[in-house]
Motif scaffolding. Structure first.
Motif, PDB file in Angstrom:
ATOM      1  N   UNK A  33       0.776  -0.699  -0.278  1.00 17.40           N
ATOM      2  CA  UNK A  33      -0.312  -0.035   0.427  1.00 17.40           C
ATOM      3  C   UNK A  33       0.659   1.087   0.219  1.00 17.40           C
ATOM      4  N   UNK A  34       0.476   2.351  -0.947  1.00 19.85           N
ATOM      5  CA  UNK A  34       1.742   3.367  -0.836  1.00 19.85           C
ATOM      6  C   UNK A  34       0.773   4.081  -0.272  1.00 19.85           C
ATOM      7  N   UNK A  35       2.391   4.856   0.247  1.00 20.49           N
ATOM      8  CA  UNK A  35       1.441   5.592   1.830  1.00 20.49           C
ATOM      9  C   UNK A  35       2.073   6.845   1.758  1.00 20.49           C
TER      10      UNK A  35
ATOM     11  N   UNK B 144       7.498   7.813  10.760  1.00 18.54           N
ATOM     12  CA  UNK B 144       6.782   6.384  10.527  1.00 18.54           C
ATOM     13  C   UNK B 144       8.025   5.851  11.026  1.00 18.54           C
ATOM     14  N   UNK B 145       7.994   4.542  12.729  1.00 18.51           N
ATOM     15  CA  UNK B 145       8.845   3.838  13.355  1.00 18.51           C
ATOM     16  C   UNK B 145       8.633   2.202  12.510  1.00 18.51           C
TER      17      UNK B 145
ATOM     18  N   UNK C 221       8.546   1.151   3.601  1.00 26.45           N
ATOM     19  CA  UNK C 221       9.820   1.007   3.537  1.00 26.45           C
ATOM     20  C   UNK C 221       9.317   1.921   1.796  1.00 26.45           C
ATOM     21  N   UNK C 222      11.013   2.996   1.784  1.00 29.12           N
ATOM     22  CA  UNK C 222      10.330   3.571   0.089  1.00 29.12           C
ATOM     23  C   UNK C 222       8.505   3.615   0.026  1.00 29.12           C
ATOM     24  N   UNK C 223       8.565   4.580   1.348  1.00 29.75           N
ATOM     25  CA  UNK C 223       6.837   4.674   0.393  1.00 29.75           C
ATOM     26  C   UNK C 223       5.497   3.744   0.486  1.00 29.75           C
ATOM     27  N   UNK C 224       6.173   2.198   1.528  1.00 36.85           N
ATOM     28  CA  UNK C 224       5.082   1.112   1.288  1.00 36.85           C
ATOM     29  C   UNK C 224       4.807   0.798   1.770  1.00 36.85           C
ATOM     30  N   UNK C 225       3.560  -0.007   2.478  1.00 34.70           N
ATOM     31  CA  UNK C 225       3.280  -1.126   3.621  1.00 34.70           C
ATOM     32  C   UNK C 225       4.421  -1.988   3.155  1.00 34.70           C
ATOM     33  N   UNK C 226       4.909  -2.876   4.319  1.00 29.80           N
ATOM     34  CA  UNK C 226       5.601  -4.011   4.265  1.00 29.80           C
ATOM     35  C   UNK C 226       4.845  -5.252   4.327  1.00 29.80           C
TER      36      UNK C 226
END
Ligand code: FMN
Length: 382
Positions: free
Chosen positions: A25-27, A58-59, A63-68
């Motif tokens: 998911x792009x954030x 974001x902690x 990563x790089x704007x996407x959920x993992x």
């Protein structure tokens, strides 16, 4: 999708952990921060909101704007911590004056008794609606998930202290209509009266509540279910909206107005033509029938009680001496319905995202999109 929030109002930060988001998911962090800024606004807010400038950090989990697919941790630092570090320290000797005068309408008295504390601050720090900033950040992520499937969330304030809007709303143009409003009100003349009511309450050391409306547009039909009480969409959304501090009533569609209607005018007649498929000309159901979204705009309203902290305090009792005193006065809002509406948007988005993910449970966005498409192709195109 589950989430928890943690953090005290004057502690170092608020945190939220969101578990169960699909990977991919792009954030857009700016969108989350825009909602956080909106929650801080509204005519009638207290001094605290001038100190804070909420932004989400974001902690984990992105990563790089996407959920993992791993838990996402968000943190919102409290700038006011700089002034409170001693009084809110995790360790060391207690500092600062204890709060002993319980405020009527707040968690102070019952919380202090239940948790066996001597200082009401141990309770009020967490009961404070500062916590809702964390929910708005979670809601910002939920909104972005819904956005992938074309669903959007809007809100506006319909009543403050009994001053009520008179015009009906076209939800698609709501954002433009309330642009520039200090209270998220679509009618400038009514907004002026609302502001005057807030100002009058402020001058009298008093506070005000009101009503906000939240709506979800382009909702996939069939979210939720009639088959079990806790799978009804209205069950979930009502609970989420009621969980906002100071919200004391929630209604969908015609809501409490149904009491005065005949069945023949209460329900939304169903039509069909080949181009459009099924349609309705009214939406008194507020987009939910039988515990399921029916494809119309989901419309919910919530009533907020007046803020409990009064600058002209009510009668109370000192919890140490049991003597009659005036309730404590903590720096406070006079009216926060506009901010509560932003929290309402977050809770509505969270409820819809949770329902969507339960229904189409997938670990990544590509599989989720395929599952949703195959369902909507069948249901919507009929
Ligand atoms: N209560 C206050 O006493 N002072 C405030 O400044 C204040 N600001 C609020 C801001 C927002 C956005 C919301 C949603 C609520 C606010 N409240 C404020 C309300 C209290 O948090 C709430 O009344 C209290 O936690 C007790 O919970 P209850 O009203 O649900 O019983």
């Amino acid at each position: 999708m589950r989430f928890f929030t943690a953090g005290e109002s004057h502690g170092p930060c608020l945190t939220a952990i969101i578990e169960g988001l699909p990977a991919g998911l792009s954030i857009d962090i700016d969108k989350i921060n825009q909602d956080l800024a909106r929650r801080q606004q509204g005519y009638g807010r207290g001094g605290r909101m001038k100190i804070e400038q909420d932004t989400a950090e974001v902690l984990s989990g992105i990563r790089f704007g996407e959920t993992l697919g791993s838990p996402v941790t968000l943190a919102i630092r409290n700038k006011d911590w700089a002034n409170w570090g001693g009084r809110m320290a995790a360790f060391g000797e207690p500092e600062g004056k204890q709060v002993l005068e319980a405020r009527p309408g707040h968690a102070d008295l019952t919380g202090t008794l239940k948790y066996d504390r001597e200082d009401i601050r141990d309770i009020l720090e967490r009961a404070s609606a500062r916590e809702t900033a964390a929910r708005v950040a979670v809601g910002g992520i939920a909104k972005q998930l819904l956005g992938v499937f074309g669903m959007t969330i809007v809100s506006h304030v319909t009543n403050i202290g009994g001053v009520q809007i008179s015009e009906s709303v076209d939800y698609a143009s709501l954002e433009q209509r309330k642009a520039g409003s200090d209270l998220s009100c679509i009618q400038p003349d009514v907004e002026d009266k609302m502001k005057a009511a807030i100002q009058q309450a402020k001058e009298a050391g008093d506070t005000l509540g009101g009503i906000f409306e939240v709506a979800a547009l382009q909702v996939i039909p069939g979210l939720g279910s009639h088959v079990q009480w806790d799978r009804r969409l209205d069950t979930r959304l009502a609970a989420l909206l009621m969980s906002i501090p100071a919200i004391k009533g929630v209604e969908f569609g015609a809501g409490f107005g149904y009491a005065a209607l005949l069945g023949s005018v209460a329900h939304d007649e169903i039509f069909y033509n080949e181009q459009q498929g099924y349609s309705r000309q009214t939406n008194r159901a507020g987009g939910i029938e039988g515990g399921m979204s029916n494809g119309e705009v989901i419309v919910a309203r919530a009533v907020m009680k007046p803020i409990p902290t009064l600058m002209k305090p009510l009668a109370s009792v000192d919890i140490k001496t049991k003597q009659a005193v005036k309730a404590s006065t903590e720096r406070s809002d006079v009216c926060a319905v506009t901010a509560a509406a932003v929290v309402g948007e977050a809770m509505l988005a969270i409820g819809l995202a949770q329902t969507l993910l339960e229904q189409f449970s997938r670990d990544n966005m590509a599989d989720l999109a395929t599952a949703v498409k195959s369902y909507t192709d069948r249901v919507v195109a009929k």
